[in-house]
Design a protein around this motif. Sequence first.
Motif, short mmCIF file in Angstrom:
data_model
loop_
_atom_site.label_atom_id
_atom_site.label_comp_id
_atom_site.label_asym_id
_atom_site.label_seq_id
_atom_site.Cartn_x
_atom_site.Cartn_y
_atom_site.Cartn_z
N LYS A 171 -16.99 -15.29 -36.37
CA LYS A 171 -16.10 -15.38 -35.20
C LYS A 171 -15.97 -16.79 -34.63
O LYS A 171 -14.57 -17.34 -34.52
CB LYS A 171 -16.99 -14.75 -33.79
CG LYS A 171 -15.88 -14.87 -32.64
CD LYS A 171 -16.68 -14.49 -31.50
CE LYS A 171 -15.95 -14.56 -30.04
NZ LYS A 171 -16.54 -14.13 -28.95
N PHE A 172 -16.46 -17.84 -35.18
CA PHE A 172 -16.35 -19.37 -34.71
C PHE A 172 -16.32 -19.96 -36.06
O PHE A 172 -16.45 -21.33 -36.08
CB PHE A 172 -17.54 -19.64 -34.03
CG PHE A 172 -17.61 -19.23 -32.61
CD1 PHE A 172 -16.78 -19.64 -31.60
CD2 PHE A 172 -18.56 -18.27 -32.14
CE1 PHE A 172 -17.00 -19.02 -30.16
CE2 PHE A 172 -18.66 -17.81 -31.07
CZ PHE A 172 -17.79 -18.17 -29.87
N LYS A 173 -15.83 -19.24 -37.04
CA LYS A 173 -15.42 -20.03 -38.31
C LYS A 173 -16.75 -20.90 -38.91
O LYS A 173 -16.48 -21.87 -39.54
CB LYS A 173 -14.44 -20.90 -38.15
CG LYS A 173 -13.22 -20.06 -37.78
CD LYS A 173 -11.62 -20.99 -37.57
CE LYS A 173 -10.76 -20.20 -37.09
NZ LYS A 173 -9.69 -21.24 -36.98
N LEU A 174 -17.88 -20.16 -38.93
CA LEU A 174 -19.10 -20.77 -39.36
C LEU A 174 -19.64 -19.73 -40.40
O LEU A 174 -20.87 -19.67 -40.40
CB LEU A 174 -20.20 -20.94 -37.88
CG LEU A 174 -19.68 -22.00 -37.06
CD1 LEU A 174 -20.60 -22.09 -35.90
CD2 LEU A 174 -19.68 -23.42 -37.65
N GLY A 175 -18.75 -19.19 -41.10
CA GLY A 175 -19.39 -18.33 -42.18
C GLY A 175 -20.09 -19.25 -43.06
O GLY A 175 -21.11 -18.61 -43.64
N TYR A 176 -19.81 -20.36 -43.40
CA TYR A 176 -20.83 -21.27 -44.58
C TYR A 176 -22.08 -21.25 -43.82
O TYR A 176 -23.06 -21.50 -44.55
CB TYR A 176 -20.00 -22.64 -44.61
CG TYR A 176 -20.07 -23.24 -43.57
CD1 TYR A 176 -21.03 -24.49 -43.12
CD2 TYR A 176 -18.87 -23.40 -42.60
CE1 TYR A 176 -20.83 -25.31 -42.07
CE2 TYR A 176 -18.93 -24.27 -41.55
CZ TYR A 176 -19.76 -25.09 -41.10
OH TYR A 176 -19.69 -25.99 -40.19
N VAL A 177 -22.26 -21.50 -42.26
CA VAL A 177 -23.38 -21.53 -41.77
C VAL A 177 -24.36 -20.09 -42.19
O VAL A 177 -25.60 -20.13 -42.34
CB VAL A 177 -23.46 -21.90 -40.25
CG1 VAL A 177 -24.84 -21.65 -39.71
CG2 VAL A 177 -22.77 -23.15 -40.14
N ALA A 178 -23.56 -19.02 -42.12
CA ALA A 178 -24.34 -17.57 -42.27
C ALA A 178 -24.66 -17.60 -43.49
O ALA A 178 -25.83 -16.92 -43.90
CB ALA A 178 -23.10 -16.65 -41.57
N ASP A 179 -23.95 -17.93 -44.35
CA ASP A 179 -24.27 -17.99 -45.70
C ASP A 179 -25.68 -18.74 -46.02
O ASP A 179 -26.38 -18.34 -46.78
CB ASP A 179 -23.05 -18.61 -46.80
CG ASP A 179 -22.00 -17.58 -46.77
OD1 ASP A 179 -22.02 -16.45 -46.19
OD2 ASP A 179 -20.76 -18.13 -47.34
N LYS A 180 -25.76 -19.90 -45.66
CA LYS A 180 -26.86 -20.64 -45.89
C LYS A 180 -28.14 -20.15 -45.14
O LYS A 180 -29.07 -20.00 -45.95
CB LYS A 180 -26.49 -22.38 -45.12
CG LYS A 180 -27.87 -22.94 -45.30
CD LYS A 180 -27.93 -23.38 -46.80
CE LYS A 180 -29.19 -24.65 -46.81
NZ LYS A 180 -29.48 -25.05 -48.04
#
Length: 741
Positions: free
Chosen positions: A723-732
């Motif tokens: 939602k907060f454009k932190l998909g790269y964070v979720a992936d990590k």
Amino acid sequence: MTTTYGGWAGYVLRVNLTTKVITKETTETYHDYIGGMGIGYKVLWDNHVDGIKATDEENRLVISAGPLSGSGAICSARTTITSRNPVIRNHLITDGHFGGHFSPELKFAGYDAIIVEGKSDTPVWLKIVDDTVTLEPAESLWGVGIFDTFAAVSKMMGQQAQVAAIGPAGENLVAQSTIQTQGGHSAGGHGSVLGSKRLKAIGIIGTGTVDIAESTTNEQLRALDDHILGIIGANNNGVVPNQPQSWAEYSSSGSRWRGGPGVKWGAADTPVELEETPWDDRQKVGMRSSMAEMYFGRDEANKIFKRPGGCHSCPIRCFCEIKNPKMKTEYKLPTENITNVCLGFLDPWYSMGKPSSGEKRTDIQTVGAYYMDYNGIWSAYGQLSHVMREFTARDFWKIILPAEEYAAINWAQYADQDAHFMQDYYTRIAHGASYNGSNIFGRMLGQGLHNFINDDGELYNIEDILNEVESPRMAGLTFALESDEGYEFYGETYSVFLDSHVKVFNRSMVGGVHHASESAGQVGALLNTVFNRDPQCHSHINLINCGLPWAKIAEVAESMWGPGAFDPVKHYTEMNTSKAKFAKWCLVKNVLHDSLTLCNWMFPLLVSPDVNRDYIGDSSIESQMFSLVTGIETSEAELDAKAETVLQLHRALTVLQMNEPNQREKHDVLSEWVYDLDHDMNFGDEGTIKMDRDDIQIGLDMFYAEMGWDKDTGVPTRATLEKFKLGYVADKLESLALLPA
């Protein structure tokens, strides 16, 4: 400028102290994270290294400003410093902040941030004059106190230079150390990071300006300033005077609107009698926050207060410029003047047992403030002094210290509340292991509380400290608490987590109580579970301590977050969803201010001193500022969402750094005394700040739901991060099995 927007200077400096290479990169990379804190957390996420300590060469430190700094926006001169913090258990990443004029000067030189990485082989200081950036030798500055460092760098650069520096504490890798800039402005916890990198100071001269969006007119900026000046209060946004004044419908002894009849700037070259300070007298805005009375008592303040000071573009002037001639005549210091605020004055007083107002207190606070800042020592919002005061009161030092070291400390001076004690006290802390003798006293106080207690809050075997053995965690020493001295008695084993007087509020972070349940019940308690150190959050304080009647505050709170959001201090009701929304709002606004970089001591302005507005303020001022300065039309909700992006990144970075998916049980844990104090009272009784264990767990459930965090672990879900454009964070996090299923 590399951007079409106003506000941002356009560049970030990257300074590699190992290679001596200095490069520039565009700030546009960080626009989605606003600036300030947002830049810091994004840089440290992108450059994360597992398992390092704050003082390791691989650690980075980010000094950053937001798009409002230097623009002339009111109260917008904060500077954020982000890095791993040696005062915190596991050396988690934190952000510290100071005011003054440093961040505007950084922006005037053309930079939004400085990233410091690597380690110099010799002491250096960083010299910035617009586009010319060099590393200069600092051998002659190493070992020099902060005040003399400011003077030396200013002499080399010119008096217009803004300087940030560390003192002997940072050089000696003392965890409780600061980075400071002129005027008593101090950011705590990261001094030893610069010390480990052998970077003594940063000096800046900027001859440029901060551009405002082309679409914004001077008339629009003036109108916004006029609007703000019409609703802003005093320090911590007190909107009614501390004492009755003829113009005021209300007064409150808790308000920091101190300027009024009977208040005098007696040490000014021409003494000033303040008289009344009406809310609509724009010429007296800077007289409202006459804070010396709060720190010294009125009689002393009226003698020693010279004038108020403060930060670039701030009308409130909350700092105290003090003149105490005894600093030179009796205590042999090179000056009779000291400028500071809050715990800069209060920490020495707490350490010495909180003597009553009078000359002894004045001497302790002014002489103590001098030695704290000269050495660059951080109080950790009172945690340092709480430990000192309570361990002394119970004679723990006599048990802990070797007999020779105990005898070398002038305890008679301490007992007599003699300010001469301050020199040896802070010198021992600042020099740590390099001080003559074992100096267990200074090393324990200086390295941070988490380093000399185990997971149960009991003291390590002192041999571990003496021999610098970091493991294993050995059994704690056993002390009995003296019940006849008024302390709570919990049995034979001493634990700081059981001790309401030492005030450790959060078990995992080992930080002292500060604007927590003593101010705002569950709302304050929840705020103190998220950040990795004291959050220094005033979002709630600026409403709760505004001075208006409880009924009016409750009305404002209900309009913002729903029924039952606000409880009068020390008369708390059960947890509810409105309180969870209030807590989230406080943290989002705190992060917003530290990213813009705007003063959270003053903003948000939910209430005002204007009776014609029914005392209502304007929570959208930040978005109005941002829109006019940058030219990006942004609503309050949109700007809050940008700030929440940074808050979510902060939480994810804590999960990553701890390598721990169970934040609920490993991070968000309050000390036992919070639930057990006032044995003859129950949670909810009027007059107690105690919390209820089950109620706090319900509070975490509700708060996590508002934040979009997993109920069982307190970790942001993938849906929230996306939602907060932190998909790269979720992936990590998912790749490391740290993301909730």
